[in-house]
Motif scaffolding. Structure first.
Motif, short mmCIF file in Angstrom:
data_model
loop_
_atom_site.label_atom_id
_atom_site.label_comp_id
_atom_site.label_asym_id
_atom_site.label_seq_id
_atom_site.Cartn_x
_atom_site.Cartn_y
_atom_site.Cartn_z
N UNK A 268 0.77 -1.04 -0.08
CA UNK A 268 0.08 0.08 0.03
C UNK A 268 1.02 1.17 0.19
N UNK A 269 1.95 1.16 0.82
CA UNK A 269 2.76 2.33 1.20
C UNK A 269 3.50 2.50 -0.51
N UNK A 270 4.00 1.64 -0.99
CA UNK A 270 4.71 1.57 -2.10
C UNK A 270 3.90 2.32 -3.37
N UNK A 271 2.75 1.95 -3.44
CA UNK A 271 1.79 2.28 -4.41
C UNK A 271 1.24 3.69 -4.16
N UNK A 272 1.17 4.23 -3.04
CA UNK A 272 0.78 5.52 -2.43
C UNK A 272 2.28 6.74 -2.99
N UNK A 273 3.42 5.96 -2.65
CA UNK A 273 4.67 6.95 -3.05
C UNK A 273 4.92 6.69 -4.53
N UNK A 274 4.62 5.80 -5.24
CA UNK A 274 5.01 5.96 -6.63
C UNK A 274 3.82 6.80 -7.39
N UNK A 275 2.60 6.33 -6.96
CA UNK A 275 1.58 6.86 -7.69
C UNK A 275 0.99 8.56 -7.19
N UNK A 276 1.34 8.66 -5.90
CA UNK A 276 1.05 9.87 -5.42
C UNK A 276 -0.47 10.18 -5.47
N UNK A 277 -1.12 8.86 -5.59
CA UNK A 277 -2.51 9.03 -5.66
C UNK A 277 -3.36 7.71 -5.03
N UNK A 278 -4.45 7.76 -4.74
CA UNK A 278 -5.15 6.45 -4.34
C UNK A 278 -6.57 6.46 -4.98
N UNK A 279 -6.77 5.31 -5.75
CA UNK A 279 -8.05 5.05 -6.38
C UNK A 279 -8.63 3.72 -5.68
N UNK A 280 -10.01 4.00 -5.15
CA UNK A 280 -10.63 3.09 -4.41
C UNK A 280 -11.76 2.32 -5.46
N UNK A 281 -11.83 1.13 -5.57
CA UNK A 281 -12.66 0.25 -6.58
C UNK A 281 -14.06 0.49 -5.87
N UNK A 282 -14.84 0.84 -6.77
CA UNK A 282 -16.30 1.35 -6.27
C UNK A 282 -17.31 0.70 -7.21
#
Length: 670
Positions: A268-282
């Motif tokens: 989760x941390x790696x994804x946040x750092x690399x993307x600078x964003x977060x998308x939630x499946x909805x």
């Protein structure tokens, strides 16, 4: 019903970003009038919720702060009801297009204003309506489920939210599912399942209708979810285990290949750092509960990039870990085995046959719920059938000599005026359809007979509901009636005098409970009950640390198999390769969050984006890896947004969605 725009105020916040307040009036078609706002013309607030497990409905309020001037006046809002005026707050997005931030109903309660010459300041409150759900009866289906009908969670939820007349889409961000599939994403069971079976589960206290709030809370608690309005949509969000869809998809691929995901929080941390964003499946549903599409919704606000703390008031609170937690779920329906379909008439005439001497009434007189049967010009002497349960048409449950506590009951209300009434008698028959014959209960001799036998009860208390009961004593539990239908006939009431205005019946039929002796026929007068409260415990498998706090979640449970025992529904999360009971999955997630001291933030922030911060957003506190960087984003639990000043008072907590900690589960009755 249409709403026309009557009042409008467009303005820019302190960062020159466009905002708009609109007030729509029912059936209005005239000119659009200007409003004059105070220094902070609009504030939207979601009440802080420290316990979303037990208080899953998060309502919101919008406060309008306005001026009356010599040239700008308004309707007398306080003269109208709560559906006369609709308030909408909008913002301009990056394309300079107005988007809905919040919508609700203007509610004027004890309106106050300055009594002086203009300009006069005043404030109005609008609400999203979630706090008013106790004003509405919960939805039920058209027929009891035993007879082939289903009402999915999505329909119940949409119907309940539809009572608020806002017409909003429903965005679902959850993880719990039943079956594993290599395809990702999957629709979530909080919407696609039938948790509440039609029939007894739809009621409380045997035959009463629950309120919408009660039913919605029960559904949400069972799936560990919360509901709120944000950006002009209803959001249903699981309280734990919700993070970036890219990480979820990778976990799903690992499990599909037979592997076990590990180091989830690091991913989760790696994804946040690399993307600078977060998308939630909805999962997106329309306002009537029809699935529309899957979507990945961008939700991240980063401190200090998108949100900048002001006033120097940022606080970190550390909440104690827990070593154990529990669900305590109860029901009033566990010992309510109905041999008569639709005992309380809430499904209309289903399961009943009415003569011209009886009719169904709604919101007139009822013992429970909203419906009852009412006699119409029925004879006052002799024996005349007025209505009966459909024990021949097979809409009732078959006789089962295993279950205990079987009796007949009749609720009756005699509406009497000041005139006299003498010898008021209720007449009825209890019938078993045993082709080619019928059997009747002889209440005097406590036996079944082939002779049509009328049971009588004298009434001497009027203008009050009372329940008549007949138990089956003596030879009342015949084995040879198994699979035959049992029912009840209501005859006319006999009396003298002119004091009777109307006669009502409710909660009429044959019922028992779910206790059954092991492999034995139940004895007459055996009225044992099965438990109505169950507790699911969880504790850490091993720990040397002592923490006295625990989480206790209370609510109502439902029956997955129809046999009266606690639900046996089993589920998988994206990370799971095996099915486990629903409560275990929820408790595991809670224990994961509280494996260490849980961090909660509180502070005031300036929103730097065109898109204002709202309660559906996630906040990532990232001051840099060398200074302070949270391993994942925070849930927002409370929010007050001052639109003109572009500031938000936020309460948020940091979840811990790392690999499951080892726990021990057990269930017990209370």
């Amino acid at each position: 019903m249409s709403y026309g725009l009557k009042y409008k105020l467009e303005f820019s916040d302190v960062l020159t970003k466009g905002k708009k307040i609109e007030i729509f009036k029912k059936d209005y078609s005239g000119s659009v009038l200007d409003m004059v706002g105070q220094a902070e013309p609009v504030v939207v607030k979601w009440n802080a919720n420290d316990d979303p497990y037990n208080s899953p409905i998060i309502g919101s309020v919008c406060t309008l702060n306005l001026f009356t001037t010599d040239t700008v006046t308004y309707d007398n809002f306080y003269e109208h009801d709560e559906r006369e005026y609709k308030v909408k707050i909008s913002y301009k997005d990056n394309s300079n297009i107005y988007r809905t931030y919040w919508i609700g109903w203007l509610v004027v309660d004890r309106f106050k204003e300055q009594y002086k010459a203009n300009p006069v300041s005043f404030s109005l409150n609008a609400y999203d309506g979630l706090g008013t759900l106790n004003n509405f009866d919960a939805p039920i289906n058209t027929v009891p489920s035993t007879f082939g009908s289903t009402l999915f969670n999505r329909k119940r939820i949409a119907t309940i939210l539809g009572k608020l007349n806002l017409g909003l889409e429903i965005y679902v961000q959850a993880d719990m599912a039943i079956t594993f599939s290599s395809a990702y994403p999957r629709t979530k069971k909080v919407m696609t399942e039938t948790l509440i079976q039609e029939g007894r589960d739809e009621f409380i206290n045997k035959f009463d209708l629950p309120k919408c709030k009660t039913q919605l809370e029960s559904i949400l608690k069972n799936y560990n979810c919360r509901v709120f309005q944000s950006y002009g949509k209803w959001f249903i969000v699981e309280n734990s285990n919700i993070f970036d869809a890219n990480v979820k998809s990778a976990i799903n691929t690992t499990v599909a290949g037979g592997g076990t995901p590990s180091n989830i929080r690091s991913s989760i941390t790696s994804q946040l750092v690399s993307a600078g964003a977060e998308v939630i499946q909805t999962d997106i549903y329309n306002s009537t509960g029809v699935f529309q599409s899957h979507s990945n919704e961008s939700v991240l606000k980063t401190v200090p990039t998108n949100l900048k703390n002001i006033n120097g008031d940022l606080i970190r609170e550390y909440i104690q870990p827990i070593n154990e937690s529990r669900y305590k779920f109860t029901t009033t329906q566990n010992n309510c085995y109905s041999y008569t379909a639709n005992i309380g008439f809430e499904y209309g005439s289903y399961g009943w046959i009415f003569t011209s001497y009886a009719t169904l009434v709604t919101d007139d007189f009822s013992q429970q719920g909203r419906k009852a049967a009412k006699l119409v010009n029925a004879p006052t002497s002799g024996e005349t059938l007025v209505f009966n349960s459909d024990y021949v048409g097979q809409t009732a449950e078959s006789w089962n000599h295993y279950y205990t506590g079987v009796s007949a009951q009749i609720g009756v209300f005699v509406d009497k005026n000041e005139n006299t009434v003498g010898s008021f008698t209720v007449q009825f028959r209890i019938v078993v359809s045993a082709p080619p014959n019928f059997k009747y209960w002889d209440d005097v001799n406590s036996t079944w007979t082939s002779t049509s036998t009328t049971i009588t009860r004298t009434i001497d208390v009027f203008n009050n509901w009372q329940t008549l009961s007949v138990s089956f004593d003596g030879t009342g539990y015949p084995i040879n009636f198994t699979n035959n239908q049992i029912g009840i006939q209501i005859l006319n009431c006999t009396y003298t005098g002119t004091g009777v205005e109307d006669i009502y019946f409710d909660n009429v039929g044959i019922l028992g409970n779910y206790f059954r002796p092991s492999g034995l026929t139940a004895a007459p007068n055996d009225n044992r009950n099965i438990p109505s409260s169950y507790i699911e415990f969880v504790k850490r498998s091993s720990t040397t640390q002592v923490y006295s706090d625990e989480k206790v979640i209370t609510g109502g449970y439902y029956f997955g198999t129809g046999n009266g025992v606690v639900t046996t529904y089993t589920y998988k999360r994206t990370r799971d390769s095996v099915l486990k009971p629903l409560f275990q999955r929820n408790l595991q997630n809670i224990m994961n969050d509280y494996r260490e001291f849980l961090v909660r933030y509180e502070g005031t922030f300036r929103n730097m984006d065109n898109e204002p911060v709202s309660i559906h957003n996630r906040i990532w506190f990232n001051f840099g890896a060398s200074i302070a960087q949270d391993p994942q984003s925070c849930y927002i639990d409370g929010l007050t947004y001052n639109v003109k000043s572009a500031t938000a008072k936020v309460i948020a907590h940091l979840p811990n969605d790392d690999d499951d900690i080892s726990c021990v589960f057990r269930i017990t009755s209370e």
